[in-house]
Every structure is written in C-alpha cells, then in structure tokens.
Scaffold this active site. Structure first.
Site, PDB file in Angstrom:
ATOM      1  N   ASP A   3      27.022 -18.302 -83.457  1.00 20.65           N
ATOM      2  CA  ASP A   3      28.024 -18.777 -82.499  1.00 20.65           C
ATOM      3  C   ASP A   3      29.355 -18.942 -83.212  1.00 20.65           C
ATOM      4  O   ASP A   3      29.454 -19.674 -84.194  1.00 20.65           O
ATOM      5  CB  ASP A   3      27.563 -20.121 -81.912  1.00 20.65           C
ATOM      6  CG  ASP A   3      28.513 -20.675 -80.867  1.00 20.65           C
ATOM      7  OD1 ASP A   3      29.503 -20.002 -80.518  1.00 20.65           O
ATOM      8  OD2 ASP A   3      28.262 -21.800 -80.382  1.00 20.65           O
ATOM      9  N   MET A  47      29.893 -31.378 -76.176  1.00 20.33           N
ATOM     10  CA  MET A  47      30.724 -32.006 -77.213  1.00 20.33           C
ATOM     11  C   MET A  47      31.083 -33.431 -76.812  1.00 20.33           C
ATOM     12  O   MET A  47      31.347 -33.708 -75.642  1.00 20.33           O
ATOM     13  CB  MET A  47      32.002 -31.190 -77.416  1.00 20.33           C
ATOM     14  CG  MET A  47      31.771 -29.724 -77.683  1.00 20.33           C
ATOM     15  SD  MET A  47      33.332 -28.839 -77.884  1.00 20.33           S
ATOM     16  CE  MET A  47      32.765 -27.159 -77.971  1.00 20.33           C
ATOM     17  N   MET A  98      26.519 -30.874 -79.731  1.00 16.40           N
ATOM     18  CA  MET A  98      27.441 -31.251 -80.804  1.00 16.40           C
ATOM     19  C   MET A  98      27.811 -32.709 -80.587  1.00 16.40           C
ATOM     20  O   MET A  98      28.951 -33.063 -80.302  1.00 16.40           O
ATOM     21  CB  MET A  98      28.668 -30.335 -80.788  1.00 16.40           C
ATOM     22  CG  MET A  98      28.353 -28.925 -81.227  1.00 16.40           C
ATOM     23  SD  MET A  98      29.697 -27.748 -80.932  1.00 16.40           S
ATOM     24  CE  MET A  98      29.311 -27.241 -79.255  1.00 16.40           C
ATOM     25  N   MET A 103      26.618 -21.539 -87.223  1.00 16.68           N
ATOM     26  CA  MET A 103      28.004 -21.639 -86.765  1.00 16.68           C
ATOM     27  C   MET A 103      28.880 -20.755 -87.648  1.00 16.68           C
ATOM     28  O   MET A 103      28.960 -20.958 -88.861  1.00 16.68           O
ATOM     29  CB  MET A 103      28.492 -23.081 -86.808  1.00 16.68           C
ATOM     30  CG  MET A 103      27.774 -24.021 -85.842  1.00 16.68           C
ATOM     31  SD  MET A 103      27.879 -23.482 -84.126  1.00 16.68           S
ATOM     32  CE  MET A 103      29.655 -23.507 -83.860  1.00 16.68           C
ATOM     33  N   HIS A 150      24.499 -20.269 -72.677  1.00 15.29           N
ATOM     34  CA  HIS A 150      24.717 -21.171 -73.804  1.00 15.29           C
ATOM     35  C   HIS A 150      25.619 -22.317 -73.361  1.00 15.29           C
ATOM     36  O   HIS A 150      26.731 -22.101 -72.857  1.00 15.29           O
ATOM     37  CB  HIS A 150      25.364 -20.420 -74.963  1.00 15.29           C
ATOM     38  CG  HIS A 150      25.453 -21.227 -76.212  1.00 15.29           C
ATOM     39  ND1 HIS A 150      24.376 -21.473 -77.033  1.00 15.29           N
ATOM     40  CD2 HIS A 150      26.511 -21.854 -76.800  1.00 15.29           C
ATOM     41  CE1 HIS A 150      24.754 -22.204 -78.060  1.00 15.29           C
ATOM     42  NE2 HIS A 150      26.050 -22.455 -77.938  1.00 15.29           N
ATOM     43  N   ASP A 199      27.582 -25.593 -74.478  1.00 12.75           N
ATOM     44  CA  ASP A 199      28.165 -26.348 -75.585  1.00 12.75           C
ATOM     45  C   ASP A 199      28.505 -27.755 -75.129  1.00 12.75           C
ATOM     46  O   ASP A 199      29.409 -27.953 -74.317  1.00 12.75           O
ATOM     47  CB  ASP A 199      29.433 -25.650 -76.091  1.00 12.75           C
ATOM     48  CG  ASP A 199      29.125 -24.351 -76.822  1.00 12.75           C
ATOM     49  OD1 ASP A 199      28.349 -24.394 -77.789  1.00 12.75           O
ATOM     50  OD2 ASP A 199      29.659 -23.308 -76.423  1.00 12.75           O
ATOM     51  N   SER A 226      28.800 -18.183 -73.597  1.00 13.09           N
ATOM     52  CA  SER A 226      29.093 -19.612 -73.710  1.00 13.09           C
ATOM     53  C   SER A 226      29.870 -20.067 -72.482  1.00 13.09           C
ATOM     54  O   SER A 226      31.001 -19.625 -72.241  1.00 13.09           O
ATOM     55  CB  SER A 226      29.908 -19.899 -74.972  1.00 13.09           C
ATOM     56  OG  SER A 226      30.334 -21.249 -74.973  1.00 13.09           O
ATOM     57  N   HIS A 245      23.409 -26.598 -76.781  1.00 13.45           N
ATOM     58  CA  HIS A 245      23.853 -26.841 -78.154  1.00 13.45           C
ATOM     59  C   HIS A 245      24.557 -28.198 -78.174  1.00 13.45           C
ATOM     60  O   HIS A 245      25.695 -28.320 -77.711  1.00 13.45           O
ATOM     61  CB  HIS A 245      24.795 -25.709 -78.577  1.00 13.45           C
ATOM     62  CG  HIS A 245      25.438 -25.916 -79.914  1.00 13.45           C
ATOM     63  ND1 HIS A 245      26.577 -25.245 -80.299  1.00 13.45           N
ATOM     64  CD2 HIS A 245      25.108 -26.717 -80.960  1.00 13.45           C
ATOM     65  CE1 HIS A 245      26.925 -25.619 -81.510  1.00 13.45           C
ATOM     66  NE2 HIS A 245      26.043 -26.512 -81.931  1.00 13.45           N
TER      67      HIS A 245
END
Length: 275
Positions: A222, A86, A117, A186, A82, A84, A57, A115
């Site tokens: 994750d 947000m 979010m 998750m 990966h 992330d 990540s 990913h």
C-alpha cells in the site's frame, strides 16, 4: 589366564580413502526412493502462488458518493475493498470509523479489507468486525501486545493482518506468523494518500516472501501503487495491491476498470500469467 582370541579384522580402506559399496548396494542406494519415514522439508516443496488481488483504497473515493463509488469499483473489477481507518493519533489524519464501514457494507459483497491505523486498536476490533470487515489489519507498532491483538481478531472469526511501516523491520512479525493471514507492507508513510512510492519496499517484500514461504499468507502493498510499479512489486513477491488515486482517477466506471486492468496486467505479466 587364557588369552582371548579376537576375530580377524576386515580389510579397511586406508586413511583418506572412501569405503566402497558393493555394486548391488551402490545401485540400490542410487536408485531407491527415499524412505517414507523421512519427512521432507516443507520449505523445499513447491507451492501455488497466492491469487493476484487488486484492492482499491476507498480513501481516494468521493466521500459524498461513497455507496456509489463502492458499487463502481466493484463493477470495474475490484477484488477487495481496502478501508483505511485513521485516528489522528497514530497517523496525522482522520478518516472514518465502523459506522461508515457499516453503511458501505450493503453496496458490495466483495471482501472488506480493513487497515487500522489507530492506537490502541484492541478496544475497537469487535466494532470493526461487526461493521462487516472480513480482514482486520493492525500495525505492529500500534500496541505492546501484537500476539494478543491477532488472537482477538482470529477469535472474532476474521482474517488477521499485520502492517509494517517503512522503517519497521520484518523481524517484528517473526514470532507471530502462525497467527497471520496477511502482511501489509507500507510503501509510503501512513496517513495520507497520493504519496510517492518508497523503493526500499521492494527489498522488504522480497525478504517477506522468503520468510513466509510455504504459508498461506498474502503479501499486500500500500502506497504509491500504480501500473508503473506493480510489475516490480509482483516480481518481488507481492500478490495484493492497494491503489487509491491510481484507481479512482477519471471518475467513471469505465476509467476505474481501465485503471484496475492496467495494474492487474502489469502484475500478472511479472508473474508470468495471462490476463
């Protein structure tokens, strides 16, 4: 009126007795292969396990040296990167967006596993696709029309994933499996790195493995992933492992390599594979 003559009755077994087959017919019934016209249940067939994947990540990387860090984990043996994303709305943190991902893209040819979010996600799918993401995963909870979101990702030529929060049941994706390439479980509440692993994720992964049996769907996990839990996760059915602080501790290519190899070895051993 003439009386109708009925044909003689055959000797039938008494109530409760089995109807015997003649010897040749019985042997044929036992030894004959099943008819080609009868389709086998695909769920009963054996399938090759999905490949084992380690996905560091980037959220845990040194943001002052993102390009260098991406190259370092690539060299260290990462399979995917990966990413992330947000928004400070769907989750209580803000990370980075398409422009930062676009800047990272030239530093590796490995798969960019995004990913999202964020909520809503649909207005931004094209931007992440153009930034170089290969997988785009959205949360089942992030919008009212999950099916439409997955269709949009597929139409952009990308692999579509769905992420499930710790409190979200797997039934949330039951009717969209035909559009899913990846399910991200998750094992922490999303928003921050470095959280403790939530053990109930193991049961959810096991249930997902049963639900997706026979489909080419990766089961990714994750949150709190390390060599200490990778074996249990692999035994439950996960094949893709996202690890942040467990990979980036040490700060050197050599330490990243050792960390990745430790997670891979634990997972591979649980799958009965040699590393």
């Amino acid at each position: 009126m003439s009386r109708q003559i009925m044909p003689p009755r055959q000797n039938l077994p008494a109530r409760g007795e089995r109807c015997p087959l003649p010897g040749p017919m019985l042997r044929e019934a036992i030894h004959s292969p099943p008819s080609k016209n009868v389709q086998e249940n695909p769920m009963s067939q054996s399938f090759t396990p999905r490949p084992l994947v380690i996905a560091p990540s980037i959220l845990a990387a040194d943001f002052a040296r993102l390009g260098e860090e991406v190259r370092a984990v690539d060299t260290a043996g990462a399979d995917w990167m990966h990413l992330d994303v947000m928004d400070g709305h769907f989750v209580p943190n803000i990370s980075y967006g398409p422009d930062v991902i676009k800047a990272m893209r030239p530093h590796t040819k490995k798969i960019f596993d995004a990913h999202l979010m964020i909520a809503p996600c649909d207005p931004y799918l094209e931007a992440f696709a153009k930034a170089g993401c290969d997988h785009i995963t959205v949360h089942a909870e992030a919008g009212p029309h999950l099916h439409r979101s997955l269709q949009a990702i597929r139409n952009l030529g990308k692999k579509a994933g769905v992420s499930l929060n710790p409190g979200t049941p797997i039934t949330a994706i039951e009717y969209v499996l035909d559009l899913v390439d990846l399910v991200l479980v998750m094992s922490v509440n999303p928003g921050f790195g470095g959280q403790a692993f939530i053990p109930s994720a193991l049961g959810k992964i096991s249930d997902l493995r049963a639900m997706t049996a026979g489909r080419p769907i990766d089961i990714e996990v994750d949150g709190g992933v390390s060599a200490a839990v990778a074996g249990q996760l692999a035994a439950a059915g996960a094949n893709a492992f996202v690890a942040g602080s467990a990979v980036f501790k040490g700060g050197t290519v050599e330490s990243y390599k050792a960390n990745i190899e430790g997670i891979r070895a634990a997972a591979a051993n649980a799958r009965g594979e040699m590393v």
